[in-house]
Design an enzyme around this catalytic site. Structure first.
Site, PDB file in Angstrom:
ATOM      1  N   LEU A 135      -5.100  12.781  -2.280  1.00  0.00           N
ATOM      2  CA  LEU A 135      -5.690  12.834  -0.935  1.00  0.00           C
ATOM      3  C   LEU A 135      -5.009  13.890  -0.085  1.00  0.00           C
ATOM      4  O   LEU A 135      -5.671  14.673   0.596  1.00  0.00           O
ATOM      5  CB  LEU A 135      -5.562  11.472  -0.265  1.00  0.00           C
ATOM      6  CG  LEU A 135      -6.533  10.421  -0.775  1.00  0.00           C
ATOM      7  CD1 LEU A 135      -6.251   9.083  -0.119  1.00  0.00           C
ATOM      8  CD2 LEU A 135      -7.961  10.845  -0.498  1.00  0.00           C
ATOM      9  N   ALA A 136      -3.674  13.917  -0.108  1.00  0.00           N
ATOM     10  CA  ALA A 136      -2.968  14.862   0.751  1.00  0.00           C
ATOM     11  C   ALA A 136      -3.194  16.296   0.287  1.00  0.00           C
ATOM     12  O   ALA A 136      -3.568  17.171   1.074  1.00  0.00           O
ATOM     13  CB  ALA A 136      -1.471  14.531   0.778  1.00  0.00           C
TER      14      ALA A 136
ATOM     15  N   HIS B 273       4.481  -4.397  -4.980  1.00  0.00           N
ATOM     16  CA  HIS B 273       3.217  -4.983  -4.538  1.00  0.00           C
ATOM     17  C   HIS B 273       3.090  -6.387  -5.096  1.00  0.00           C
ATOM     18  O   HIS B 273       3.280  -6.602  -6.284  1.00  0.00           O
ATOM     19  CB  HIS B 273       2.066  -4.104  -5.029  1.00  0.00           C
ATOM     20  CG  HIS B 273       0.794  -4.374  -4.311  1.00  0.00           C
ATOM     21  ND1 HIS B 273       0.138  -5.568  -4.425  1.00  0.00           N
ATOM     22  CD2 HIS B 273       0.066  -3.619  -3.458  1.00  0.00           C
ATOM     23  CE1 HIS B 273      -0.951  -5.524  -3.665  1.00  0.00           C
ATOM     24  NE2 HIS B 273      -1.019  -4.358  -3.065  1.00  0.00           N
TER      25      HIS B 273
ATOM     26  N   SER C  47      -6.166  -5.554  -5.776  1.00  0.00           N
ATOM     27  CA  SER C  47      -6.070  -5.136  -4.384  1.00  0.00           C
ATOM     28  C   SER C  47      -5.591  -6.237  -3.439  1.00  0.00           C
ATOM     29  O   SER C  47      -5.945  -7.400  -3.575  1.00  0.00           O
ATOM     30  CB  SER C  47      -7.431  -4.661  -3.900  1.00  0.00           C
ATOM     31  OG  SER C  47      -7.418  -4.543  -2.509  1.00  0.00           O
TER      32      SER C  47
ATOM     33  N   ARG D  67       3.598  -6.870   2.277  1.00  0.00           N
ATOM     34  CA  ARG D  67       3.862  -6.849   0.840  1.00  0.00           C
ATOM     35  C   ARG D  67       5.286  -7.242   0.488  1.00  0.00           C
ATOM     36  O   ARG D  67       5.511  -7.989  -0.472  1.00  0.00           O
ATOM     37  CB  ARG D  67       3.578  -5.454   0.306  1.00  0.00           C
ATOM     38  CG  ARG D  67       2.116  -5.154   0.391  1.00  0.00           C
ATOM     39  CD  ARG D  67       1.789  -3.740   0.029  1.00  0.00           C
ATOM     40  NE  ARG D  67       0.339  -3.607   0.013  1.00  0.00           N
ATOM     41  CZ  ARG D  67      -0.299  -2.464  -0.181  1.00  0.00           C
ATOM     42  NH1 ARG D  67       0.397  -1.357  -0.364  1.00  0.00           N
ATOM     43  NH2 ARG D  67      -1.606  -2.429  -0.192  1.00  0.00           N
TER      44      ARG D  67
ATOM     45  N   GLU E 290       2.536  10.873  -0.137  1.00  0.00           N
ATOM     46  CA  GLU E 290       3.583   9.962  -0.614  1.00  0.00           C
ATOM     47  C   GLU E 290       4.863  10.711  -0.986  1.00  0.00           C
ATOM     48  O   GLU E 290       5.946  10.129  -1.012  1.00  0.00           O
ATOM     49  CB  GLU E 290       3.061   9.169  -1.823  1.00  0.00           C
ATOM     50  CG  GLU E 290       3.983   8.028  -2.247  1.00  0.00           C
ATOM     51  CD  GLU E 290       3.474   7.251  -3.451  1.00  0.00           C
ATOM     52  OE1 GLU E 290       2.295   7.389  -3.803  1.00  0.00           O
ATOM     53  OE2 GLU E 290       4.271   6.494  -4.026  1.00  0.00           O
TER      54      GLU E 290
END
Lengths: 636, 265
Positions: free
Chosen positions: A43-44, A266, A284, A330, A425
């Site tokens: 994405l970045a 997570h 998820s 989380r 990230e």
């Protein structure tokens, strides 16, 4: 070196506006004179490369996948946060800011986080305009769901494939620029070193994964968007090829590494089934909207879940954290799961699992509604475990999922090396000691679409990097060093595979620097890792040669870097004598087992400097809280 | 359980390939097919032999990196699953699996099971996007999209570009892949301005890459790990035809001779 975060002055809501005015500009006609190198297409990276291309810079985009669309952002499931307040439930930029600061356990910069919350609004606009098929209400407006660590519904989603759809939006924007000729892409090309010439990042050395050719890329600014380093733990929810080599090599060239011990575990992953397992699969966090987490009340209860009556079940999150219930953040949910398993109340063959039960939600809403919301996740779970979550509760257990730590960057996303920008990230910037769900996609796109393109332009306008080509001695040196590292791995001819070393190192990290950490454990790991590394260089076996597609060679190079990184992770965890977010030190906890922070001594960013042949040096960037004064983080 | 593998080994595009047999004793039903390949590879490496080259990354069926033929079926016997999601419990004890790469003229082989699928990127680059620069988007909720349209767009947008549809097609046609993107964007108001142009350019790009034409054999839909429906191909054909009939994509050139005086009407 004094670490300057370069946060603009003035009140929080005006900082980003002010900085944008301070940025120097490059005129449209001059932009094509500058070459910007973007490494990674998640994405970045994809959003930054596309936007820089749209602005008119000459962009070179390098990545190890066969297509930009394969980067691991594609696997993000649940959603992306934005402070749109479409649900009229009291959300605002200020509240998203506060939730993120608190969620990060007061270990992130206020200025960065406020900007992230502000920019979140425009991300959704941009993605919708690109045709990202977000979920909709019957009236045609955008739908929202809730996520952990928030009491409002601000998460936008596209079924359980939000990351995929956002990445495809950025990928399509990127390919549009490839077609327009502003961006050139180099697939199946892995960065193996950063080139720093005259104190500035000027390019990279990379290996063509198909031909084995060592290539150099020259640029006026370098943007690293190469993701997190969670695969150091071997078993994680990361993709198989996600690795830390790009950021680690940049670190060795002078980029400080910040908060390496802030790793996210997570709570809802499918438990490990056996030795052969290659990766863990995430379920998820959005499932916690409708699923209830429980274990048997009694330790050693081996009855099947259907046979355990309601009053013999312990819905421990709802019990311990009544106001957030199953939607605690989380780090809290993971530790709570570990606690009940440590008490012998874990479920499944290994005893390392808890139930995530949808029976109530199915009774309330019907299987159809649940299927519409989570159908693909249920199918994925069924394929992997052979169990049907519509009938029997899922079994879940925490796993390494994300790294909040990363290369240190200032407010302009520039590392301690001039001209080296780090986004997504790969940097450490916005999540403090714990990231909230649906905030990684937000940060990746904020960095890529809206922040890095402006900051990089301003850097180029001010620094005006002089012309250079790859005959410069810095390129020659980096190329030779890379070739020598490859040769070293190929020439050992030992007897153990890279994967076997990786598994051993990962287990050590997970045991001693995973969900809970202690001085004794960390010290033992710090003694063990160098031994293992020496063994690696004595016993590694890489078949074949360097001049062709050679997966074993790729893996061996990545594992070699994990050894050094693992040491830094443990060192940082040892030095941080407090518990905060994902970093839980057994010595520092409240009487009821919650994380005990020490703001007096540890309200700082730990930025580590690499020193060849000696221990790394710690630099501290103090964190100042004006708008969101630290308090004990309670979700009770 | 025991599974035998017959794997296509080919060192490079220039050298001939062949099937090589591997017996595996330590398979378990909870293992995925790719994990079995990992085990075989670790054994090969320990023996100093070159491991089987295959692509994989996310191992949860979403990145589209993995994929090969298993007993003649793209991604193996499961419906709606990529190769990485196929667990050994789906096979019989003692079964032999033939693994070979996705084959198509436009997918040149690199090594063993690894192929080059960059042709798919070039089809997208030809027009598989909405032309909107960062920064010029309106407020997200100003456009409303009926829920059904959004759902249909999402069904098509779920494509992972693995190439199974092409490998399964007797013509090696990329119609399902191309149609999926055309349908995704064509269902949304954002995609309307470029709808005709997109169809023309993407269809032509696919042909130029050497993918075949669609004859509605329907194999692609069955092979697709994301169950993209055949209707996307109908949609593609409709958009393409409509654009042709409207005369889109023909450049409106008006040649003006230098020195021609402007005439007043």
């Amino acid at each position: 070196m004094h670490l300057d975060g370069k946060i603009p002055g003035g009140p929080l809501p005006q900082k980003w506006e002010r900085r944008k005015l301070e940025y120097a500009l490059v005129s449209p006609a001059n932009r094509r004179k500058y070459r910007v190198l973007v490494v990674g297409t998640g994405l970045a990276g994809a959003s930054a490369a596309a936007t820089l291309g749209e602005l008119g810079y000459r962009v070179e985009c390098v990545f190890f996948h066969d297509s930009p669309r394969r980067a691991h952002s594609i696997a993000a499931q649940g959603g992306i946060n934005a402070a749109k307040n479409y649900q009229n439930d009291g959300d605002s930029v200020q509240r998203l800011f506060q939730d993120t600061i608190k969620g990060g356990d007061y270990r992130a910069r206020e200025g960065n986080v406020y900007r992230l919350a502000e920019v979140s609004l425009r991300i959704i606009d941009q993605c919708v305009a690109q045709g990202v098929p977000f979920a909709r209400e019957y009236g045609g407006k955008l739908a929202n769901r809730s996520f952990g660590g928030a009491q409002v519904s601000r998460t936008f989603y596209a079924r359980g494939q939000t990351g995929q759809q956002l990445l495809l939006g950025a990928y399509q924007a990127l390919l549009r620029q490839v077609q327009a000729g502003t961006v050139r892409i180099s697939p199946r090309t892995e960065m193996l070193d950063l080139v720093v010439a005259n104190g500035k990042a000027r390019g990279i050395v990379a290996r063509d994964l198909v031909t084995g050719e060592i290539r150099t890329f020259v640029a006026d600014a370098v943007v690293l968007a190469t993701g997190g380093y969670g695969n150091a733990y071997f078993l994680s929810t990361y993709a198989r090829n996600s690795n830390a080599t790009a950021i680690w090599r940049a670190h060795r060239r002078g980029a400080y590494f910040a908060n390496p011990c802030f790793t996210q575990i997570h709570p809802t992953c499918i438990p490990v089934s056996g030795e052969h397992q290659s990766k863990l699969t995430l379920m998820s966090e959005s499932l916690r909207n409708d699923g209830r987490i429980w274990v048997p009340l009694r330790a050693g209860d081996e009855r099947s879940p259907e046979q355990i009556p309601e009053d013999q079940r312990d819905y421990y999150l709802e019990r311990r954290y009544p106001s957030y219930g199953n939607l605690t953040p989380r780090d809290v949910a993971s530790r709570a799961a570990k606690a009940v398993c440590d008490e012998g109340r874990g479920v499944g063959k290994s005893g390392l699992g808890v139930y995530l039960d949808f029976a109530d939600a199915i009774r309330r809403l019907g299987a159809d509604v649940i299927g519409e919301r989570y159908g693909n996740l249920f199918a994925m779970y069924a394929e992997i475990t052979g169990d049907d979550p519509y009938r029997t509760p899922m079994r879940i257990y925490p796993a390494i999922h994300y790294t909040m730590g990363g290369l240190w960057v200032d407010y302009d996303l520039m590392s301690t090396i001039d001209g080296l920008f780090v986004i997504g990230e790969a940097n450490f910037s916005d999540h403090g000691a714990n990231r909230l769900g649906a905030s990684a996609l937000m940060q990746g796109l904020a960095d890529g679409y809206f922040i890095a393109p402006l900051a990089v332009g301003s850097y180029l306008a001010r620094a005006k990097p002089p012309a250079i080509d790859d005959s410069h001695p810095a390129f020659e040196e980096a190329r030779k060093a890379t070739a020598a590292r490859i040769e070293r791995l190929l020439s050992v001819h030992g007897k153990r595979t890279a994967a076997s070393f990786h598994r051993e190192l990962g287990k050590l990290l997970w045991d001693q620097c995973g969900m809970s950490r202690s001085r004794a454990g960390l010290e033992s790991a710090l003694a063990r890792i160098p031994e293992l590394r020496e063994k690696f260089y004595r016993e590694i076996l890489v078949p074949g040669h360097g001049e062709s597609l050679n997966r074993e060679l790729e893996t061996a190079g990545r594992v070699a870097d994990y050894f050094e990184l693992a040491e830094l992770i443990c060192r940082d965890a040892l030095r941080r004598e407090e518990s905060c977010g994902g970093h839980f030190r057994e010595e520092y906890q409240t009487p009821d087992g919650e994380a005990l922070r020490d703001d007096e001594h540890f309200a700082y960013v730990a930025a580590w400097e690499w020193r060849e042949g000696e221990p790394p040096v710690l630099h501290k960037e103090p964190l100042v809280f004006e708008a969101a004064p630290p308090m004990q983080r309670s979700y009770k | 359980m025991r599974i035998a593998l017959e794997v296509w080994r080919q060192r490079s595009p220039e050298e001939p390939g062949r099937f090589v047999r591997y017996e595996t004793a330590e398979a378990s039903p909870d293992m995925s097919l790719l994990e079995l390949l990992d085990v075989v590879n670790e054994d090969l490496v320990r023996k100093g032999e070159e491991p089987i080259a295959f692509d994989s990354d996310c191992r949860e069926g979403i990145c589209g990196t993995c994929g090969f033929m298993v007993n003649g079926l793209a991604h193996g016997p499961l419906k709606g699953a990529a190769a990485c999601q196929v667990y050994l419990r789906n096979f019989r004890d003692g079964e032999t699996l033939f693994l070979e790469p996705f084959r198509a003229k436009a997918f040149p082989l690199i090594k063993d099971l690894v192929i080059n699928r960059s042709a798919l990127d070039r089809i997208i680059a030809a027009g598989g996007y909405v032309s909107v620069n960062t920064g010029n988007a309106p407020e997200a909720n100003t456009s409303t999209i009926p829920k059904d349209f959004a759902e249909e767009a999402m069904d098509a947008a779920a494509c992972i570009a693995c190439g199974a549809c092409i490998a399964a097609c007797p013509n090696a046609s990329a119609a399902l892949f191309t149609g999926a993107k055309i349908t995704h964007l064509g269902k949304l108001p954002q995609g309307q301005p470029e709808r005709g142009r997109r169809a023309l350019r993407m269809v032509r790009a696919a042909a130029a890459e050497g993918f075949g034409h669609c004859t509605f054999a329907g194999e692609c839909e069955t092979a697709c790990p994301k169950s993209i429906p055949l209707q996307v191909i109908t949609q593609m054909n409709r958009d393409y035809l409509a654009a042709r009939l409207r005369g889109e994509g023909r450049a409106p050139t008006r040649h003006i001779e230098p020195g021609t005086p402007k005439r007043r009407r």
